[in-house]
Design an enzyme around this catalytic site. Structure first.
Site, mmCIF file in Angstrom:
data_model
loop_
_atom_site.group_PDB
_atom_site.id
_atom_site.type_symbol
_atom_site.label_atom_id
_atom_site.label_comp_id
_atom_site.label_asym_id
_atom_site.label_seq_id
_atom_site.Cartn_x
_atom_site.Cartn_y
_atom_site.Cartn_z
ATOM 1 C CB THR A 6 -0.956 -0.008 1.215
ATOM 2 O OG1 THR A 6 -1.755 -1.195 1.128
ATOM 3 C CG2 THR A 6 -1.871 1.197 1.233
ATOM 4 C CB THR A 63 15.371 3.861 11.548
ATOM 5 O OG1 THR A 63 15.806 5.142 11.991
ATOM 6 C CG2 THR A 63 16.448 2.829 11.808
ATOM 7 C CG HIS A 119 1.573 -9.397 4.437
ATOM 8 N ND1 HIS A 119 0.296 -9.903 4.375
ATOM 9 C CD2 HIS A 119 1.492 -8.137 3.932
ATOM 10 C CE1 HIS A 119 -0.517 -8.994 3.875
ATOM 11 N NE2 HIS A 119 0.179 -7.912 3.596
ATOM 12 C CB CYS A 131 -19.599 -12.119 3.978
ATOM 13 S SG CYS A 131 -19.510 -13.013 2.447
HETATM 14 N N1 PLP Z 1 -2.182 -5.264 -4.009
HETATM 15 C C1 PLP Z 1 -2.608 -6.526 -4.002
HETATM 16 C C2 PLP Z 1 -2.845 -7.223 -5.300
HETATM 17 C C3 PLP Z 1 -2.842 -7.184 -2.800
HETATM 18 O O1 PLP Z 1 -3.279 -8.436 -2.813
HETATM 19 C C4 PLP Z 1 -2.611 -6.491 -1.599
HETATM 20 C C5 PLP Z 1 -2.898 -7.126 -0.308
HETATM 21 O O2 PLP Z 1 -4.009 -7.477 0.009
HETATM 22 C C6 PLP Z 1 -2.130 -5.167 -1.635
HETATM 23 C C7 PLP Z 1 -1.929 -4.589 -2.862
HETATM 24 C C8 PLP Z 1 -1.832 -4.404 -0.374
HETATM 25 O O3 PLP Z 1 -0.662 -4.937 0.221
HETATM 26 P P1 PLP Z 1 -0.161 -4.578 1.697
HETATM 27 O O4 PLP Z 1 -0.956 -5.412 2.613
HETATM 28 O O5 PLP Z 1 1.286 -4.968 1.728
HETATM 29 O O6 PLP Z 1 -0.325 -3.125 1.897
#
Ligand code: PLP
Length: 702
Positions: free
Chosen positions: A72, A246, A210, A335
């Site tokens: 994100t 950092t 993750h 949901c």
């Molecule tokens: N883009 C896609 C295709 C994702 O599957 C996700 C996670 O759900 C994200 C962006 C966002 O990733 P993050 O959780 O590292 O911010």
């Protein structure tokens, strides 16, 4: 029961060696990479080693690769960078207003970032979704046409819900004559697809640790050599001033270990093995659920993802079923308890409404072992068997296998309640306030119980009533007894009452004598009266005074609309519109409080509100030795109304503890019983999911 985690597109556990690497970094390479002493240099060396490895794996020898907190943040940074440069060009008179394009199935982080920065930077340019076809692939002809007017184009490498892999080379070709900047959300592709970032001339590519066995809170952003850049965060100048703060050395070390495993090929299975795993899972699914459809062609998808729907089985039902079997999958749709939102991804693909609201996503990990996949397949088959054993399949259950029906069953769609009153002795039933949207649930009920429908009643006159009757006639014509001559509310002409075995239904016309509304009263020998009062009466309980003449004070009043899940109320305890907010919230009971607060006398009553096909797969909470089997009941939420009268007769100090999978349905039941007057009603906190949860993190199987 072993938890089998099949939701890797949401997140993954941390690889054991990645955990070790993070711990080692926290203990040994803990220095600040900006420090020039030995500790700092050690941390910096580790960080640069990981960066180099990432560059090799991503085909990104040039350009910038900076560590972020996740995708994100990477997306925000990329969008801010692109739009800042586009604004500069506009202000310098080098360009006109431009289009900002994103794939219609993109993760919400992308269109939200586009809208956010578009507004914040004062551009107010059009933000448009690139259409996708039936298979979830971008409409390249559309893109080619729009590309000359585009300033920024955002397309994902692979979709998180369906696993559909984008045609990146096709997109690149469509953008060939455009000066648009190109962002490729590469989150789901990492470790599963070769990306060749530099070769494809991708400008920005965000990644997230993750999603591939690294911890949450670590990610990467690739920025092509020469692509515009504006930092999202400024400060101490870390990461070559691209991203201040950092660095998360422990996260970087863990990510580095995952990248090492990818390079070495010793932990993550190769494509061939992943495809074989998926094939076995797909076979198990199609055998367990006849009629199952895949929502995207597996051949176009990541080898680790299957998105499917089963006709006649709601996504929520399947999720509860899988969860009861210890299989962690997710809805293709988000949901909530009262309202199921169809998946915008599947809607964009133009799939039928039932498919986009019944979708389930199964995504396994690239490090899952063949043994784990085999165990998952066995559990999937057990789920199918449990549904069949309870007559809940898409096929009509053979006559001898039907299950006994409760007196009143409640079906809810978006808060609208429909009631089915059944006479199990003669196998007759009456429907009250059926809408076309309830047809699926009613049909499912019919598959299990095979009753003849003798009346379809409405509490208010509305056009949906006729539509519902038509839909029901089409769904099971053989079960619709000739309904005969009825009035506009469905009441049989000239009848005083409708007999249902030892029960009977009468109608109660409101005082004005209007022919457009009616309440119905079910008279039962052992559960007293239940009054179906419809929607208008819900608005103001004061308008119900006319009912006091006709009903016993303890009669249960059942609403036609119940967004707040009140289930029922009585004239003695009228429903106040804001009552929900005034209720005591402390009805969730933890394991500790259960043991401290509830001695064995008076014997507590335990109520499992899961559906029968769920508890056939899952266990019961171990609440200690004092629980006699006679004090454990199984009452699915849809049949709660049948049990409420008996529970209201219990001694005030008898605790009633409801439980379900997650604590959501049990909280609804406990709240309803409390509201009706039995204050000693509780819900098992966190449901069976927390009660049986192990303290240790799930072990990685390979
Ligand atoms: N883009 C896609 C295709 C994702 O599957 C996700 C996670 O759900 C994200 C962006 C966002 O990733 P993050 O959780 O590292 O911010």
């Amino acid at each position: 029961m072993e938890e089998i985690y099949l939701d890797a597109n949401a997140t993954t556990p941390v690889l054991p060696q990645a955990r070790q690497a993070a711990l080692a970094a926290m203990g040994e390479a803990f220095g600040n990479p900006s420090s020039i002493h030995g500790s700092g240099l050690k941390a910096r060396a580790l960080m640069e080693q990981v960066r180099d490895r990432a560059r090799r794996l991503l085909g990104a020898a040039g350009g910038q690769l900076c560590f972020t907190s996740g995708a994100t943040e990477g997306i925000q940074t990329a969008v801010l960078s692109a739009l800042t440069e586009l604004r500069r060009r506009r202000d310098a008179g080098e360009t006109q207003p431009l289009l900002l394009l994103y794939g219609a199935t993109e993760h919400k982080a992308v269109p939200e970032a586009l809208r956010h920065w578009n507004e914040l930077l004062g551009l107010h340019w059009p933000v448009r979704a690139i259409p996708v076809d039936h298979q979830g692939r971008h409409d390249l002809a559309w893109l080619r046409q729009q590309a000359p007017q585009a300033g920024l184009v955002c397309t994902m490498a692979a979709n998180n819900e369906t696993g559909v892999v984008s045609d990146l080379d096709g997109i690149r070709a469509a953008l060939a004559d455009s000066s648009a900047l190109w962002l490729v959300d590469s989150v789901q592709a990492l470790g599963k697809l070769p990306l060749h970032l530099a070769e494809r001339r991708i400008d920005y590519a965000p990644f997230s640790g993750h999603k591939l066995y690294a911890p949450k809170g670590i990610g990467m952003l690739y920025v092509r050599e020469g692509a515009p850049f504006t930092p999202l965060m400024t400060g101490g100048g870390q990461e070559g001033a691209l991203r201040a703060g950092t660095e998360n050395i422990a996260g970087i070390a863990a990510l580095g270990e995952v990248l090492r495993a990818l390079e070495a090929g010793d932990t993550v299975a190769n494509q061939e093995t992943l495809l074989a795993h998926r094939e076995r899972l797909a076979l198990a699914l199609t055998e367990a659920f006849p009629g199952l459809v895949f929502n995207a062609p597996p051949s176009l998808c990541l080898p680790t993802t299957l998105n499917f729907a089963v006709p006649g089985l709601a996504s929520r039902l399947l999720l509860d079923l899988f969860d009861a079997a210890g299989l962690r999958v997710s809805g293709g749709s988000a949901c909530s308890a009262a309202k199921a939102q169809p998946s915008y991804v599947l809607e964009a693909m133009g799939l039928p409404a039932w498919q986009s609201s019944a979708a389930v996503r199964l995504s396994f990990g690239a490090a899952d072992s063949s043994e784990l996949i085999e165990r998952a397949c066995a559990r999937i088959r057990a789920c199918g068997a449990s549904l069949r054993a309870h007559g809940l399949t898409t096929a009509q259950a053979p006559a001898g296998t039907t299950t006994p029906a409760g007196l009143v069953t409640r079906f809810v769609v978006d808060g609208a309640c429909c009631y089915l009153v059944a006479d199990a002795s003669r196998r007759h039933c009456v429907l009250i306030d059926a809408l076309p949207a309830h047809t699926e649930q009613i049909t499912q009920w019919q598959r299990r119980h095979h009753h003849t429908l003798v009346a379809v009643l409405a509490t208010t006159r509305r056009t949906e009533h006729a539509a519902a009757v038509a839909a029901l006639s089409a769904a099971f014509p053989e079960s619709m007894q000739a309904l005969g001559s009825v009035d506009p509310l469905g009441w049989p002409q000239g009848a005083q009452q409708i007999e249902l075995g030892q029960h009977r239904i009468t109608r109660l016309a409101p005082p004005e004598g209007s022919a457009d509304a009616s309440a119905y009263v079910l008279h039962t020998p052992d559960q007293g009266q239940l009054a179906f009062v419809g929607t208008s009466a819900m608005a103001d309980s004061g308008s119900l005074h006319w009912l006091t003449q006709a009903l016993a004070p303890h009669a249960l009043l059942l609403p036609g609309h119940d967004d707040a899940q009140h289930f029922a109320w009585t004239l003695g305890q009228p429903l106040r519109p804001k009552a929900r907010h005034a209720e005591p919230e402390a009805l969730a009971l933890s394991r500790e409080r259960w043991h401290l607060q509830f001695p064995t006398s008076p014997a507590p009553l335990l109520v499992d509100v899961r559906e029968p096909y769920e508890h056939a797969l899952g266990g019961r909470p171990d609440l200690g030795p004092g629980i006699h089997p006679n004090n454990v009941q199984s009452v699915p939420l849809g049949s709660l109304l049948n049990a409420l009268p008996a529970w209201l007769q219990l001694e005030a100090d008898t605790p009633v503890l409801f439980y379900c999978r997650s604590g959501n349905r049990s909280a609804q039941a406990a709240r309803a019983l409390r509201r009706l007057g039995h204050a000693n009603a509780w819900s098992l906190e966190g449901g069976l999911a927390l009660w049986t949860a192990q303290a240790a993190p799930p072990a990685l199987s390979r």
